[in-house]
Design an enzyme around this catalytic site. Structure first.
Site, short mmCIF file in Angstrom:
data_model
loop_
_atom_site.label_atom_id
_atom_site.label_comp_id
_atom_site.label_asym_id
_atom_site.label_seq_id
_atom_site.Cartn_x
_atom_site.Cartn_y
_atom_site.Cartn_z
N ASP A 203 0.89 -1.16 0.00
CA ASP A 203 0.00 0.00 0.00
C ASP A 203 0.93 1.21 0.00
OD1 ASP A 203 -1.63 2.17 0.51
OD2 ASP A 203 -2.90 1.11 1.96
N HIS A 204 1.12 1.82 -1.17
CA HIS A 204 2.19 2.82 -1.29
C HIS A 204 1.96 4.02 -0.37
CE1 HIS A 204 -0.72 4.49 -4.22
NE2 HIS A 204 -0.18 5.66 -3.91
N HIS A 266 -6.23 2.48 1.33
CA HIS A 266 -5.55 3.69 1.77
C HIS A 266 -6.23 4.36 2.97
CE1 HIS A 266 -3.25 3.08 -1.74
NE2 HIS A 266 -3.97 3.79 -2.59
#
Length: 512
Positions: A203-204, A266
């Site tokens: 999950d950047h 996110h």
């Protein structure tokens, strides 16, 4: 063999000293789907930037796997162009020449047994030539439907076998399924081949400096944590807004939508970090335990019709340019019910947050690109000031700006200079770019390095993924049964129904 700058082992270095740079040991990275946009714009530049900063071992190896009929030289040229265009750090020929020694390309499709045999041979050759020590991470930058076949092929051809003292790891890009059932099936496939500590779900957002700074803000300072609870906080708003449309992602996006694409991963992760209790330490297990408690305590409102909103952008103006609506975009079904905007109200059923609403929203074609967490505090229970003195005073707030202007703003009331008693909102602002001389690394730099180090702090666990789907699935099922998304003009801040949702609670959305 020459060494990259800063890559030498330091015998005086204390591995527990977080102030010193962490340098990956002997290792390599295999990227499946290496010809895609993510690889070209993010992954390959991140590898170069890590090398340029001296954080990769001298024999680091990068292997690309794709259908293109490329030789090793063609792959190197592709990486070179991607680095020149997208790398964060300056191009240095000596670093590039070191890095290119470990680059290889394997041509084939995911169901091609011969290609995976060639991949196994390539890894064995790199072990001898580059000294990678049998340590390889397999990065699946591929559509979710391809995960099972790639993972099974890795197992079938012995690529997941770990000899004594070496490691193999799998890196999986989101989405982690499209609902709870598919996530459970995907997790089952993955864990039939890899142990839980071998799996790194990217999950950047969790790799961004400002997201990690949530932990520093709360637990390294005494001024915030005592008021970080239901006794002082009125509500929390978490926003991820984009000013672009679906662009070339129509094929992926239609049928997925904003809630599945952003809220499930996110925004729920940001909420968990904002709301969690102090962990016993910052290792992966302790962090995951506290985030899991928060996600397990989330409660949906009883009336989803009044506490959730979905929307679709219509034609409008964005940045002085006329843009089309979602249903007119190339590749989109004119009857599509896919949401490009989603807003939900959630509660956390625990002692710290009982009664405090968390409002999450995300959307495309909104007013501007911004991601922020706003913790809005209750008004003072008693005010000695006249109403006229404070009529321009809003609520105190701590706003964590994740992007693009990374930093933190504290909003509070201050007296206006003059003889009368008039109080207005003012802000104290911390900006990364002004306070630190070194620019923040890209999220993928941090995450790739953490994979090579085996540090899983910033990667969601199986339980977190499945709990997130348990939160979102009832909302998606409600939306499927009730009409079409509300329309909103491009360039605005979403449908009016989202404003009405907060207005019913006597609140309003922030305009970042």
């Amino acid at each position: 063999m020459s060494r990259l700058p800063g890559s030498g082992a330091n015998p005086l270095r204390d591995p527990a000293d977080r102030r010193l740079p962490r340098i990956a040991g002997p290792s390599g990275l295999v990227i499946f789907g290496v010809t895609g946009d993510l690889s070209r714009k993010k992954l390959m530049p991140a590898v170069y930037d890590l090398a340029n900063r001296g954080l990769l071992p001298p024999g680091f190896s990068l292997v690309g796997f794709a259908r293109r009929e490329w030789a090793n030289e063609d792959f190197a040229a592709e990486v070179h162009d991607a680095v020149k265009e997208h790398a964060r750090t300056p191009f240095r020929e000596e670093v590039w020449q070191q890095l290119i020694q470990g680059m290889r390309f394997v041509q084939g499709t995911f169901d091609d047994d011969d290609a995976f045999e060639r991949l196994r041979g390539t890894i064995e050759e790199l072990d001898k030539a580059q000294g990678t020590g049998g340590n390889f991470a397999f990065y699946l930058s591929v559509p979710p439907r391809s995960f099972p076949v790639v993972i099974q092929q890795l197992k079938k051809h012995g690529l997941t076998d770990q000899s004594s003292g070496s490691w193999r790891r799998a890196v999986i890009e989101k989405p982690f399924g499209h609902d709870l059932k598919s996530a459970e099936e995907l997790n089952k496939v993955v864990h039939e081949v890899f142990e839980p500590d071998q799996v790194f779900r990217i999950d950047h957002y969790l790799g961004k400096e400002t997201v990690q700074n949530i932990l520093a803000l709360r637990f390294a300072n005494t001024m915030f944590e005592p008021v970080w609870n239901r006794s002082f906080v009125d509500h929390v708003q978490i926003t991820m807004a984009e000013d672009i449309g679906v662009g070339g992602r129509a094929g992926y996006y239609d049928g997925i939508g904003a809630a599945r694409d952003v809220i499930q991963n996110h925004l729920l992760q940001l909420m968990a970090l904002t709301a969690m209790e102090e962990p016993a330490s910052f290792d992966a297990d302790a962090l995951a335990a506290e985030k899991t408690k928060v996600l397990g305590a989330v409660r949906l409102p009883k009336d989803l019709g009044r506490s959730t909103v979905r929307g679709q952008y219509a034609a409008g103006w964005q940045g002085g340019e006329k843009v089309t609506g979602y249903l007119e975009e190339d590749g989109i079904d004119p009857k599509s019910k896919t949401d490009t905007f989603a807003a939900v109200k959630l509660g956390i059923d625990n002692r710290r947050w009982a009664g405090v609403p968390f409002y999450l929203r995300t959307g495309k074609r909104l007013g501007r690109r911004v991601t922020e967490i706003a913790v809005v505090f209750q008004r003072a229970p008693h005010s000695p000031f006249d109403h006229t003195a404070t009529e321009e005073l809003g609520s105190n707030a701590v706003v964590i700006r994740v992007q693009p202007d990374e930093g933190i703003t504290v909003r509070f009331g201050s007296k206006v200079p003059g003889t009368s008693m008039e109080i207005r909102d003012v802000s104290m602002d911390f900006a990364y770019g002004e306070s630190f001389t070194e620019s923040s690394p890209e999220a993928y730099e941090r995450l790739i390095l953490d994979v090579l180090l085996g540090d899983a702090n910033l990667f969601p666990r199986t339980e977190e993924v499945e709990l997130s789907w348990k939160i979102l699935d009832p909302i998606e099922q409600y939306w499927d049964r009730h009409g079409r998304p509300a329309q909103y003009k491009s360039g605005t801040w979403g449908p009016v129904e989202a404003d009405e949702m907060l207005a019913r609670d006597g609140r309003s959305w922030r305009r970042p």
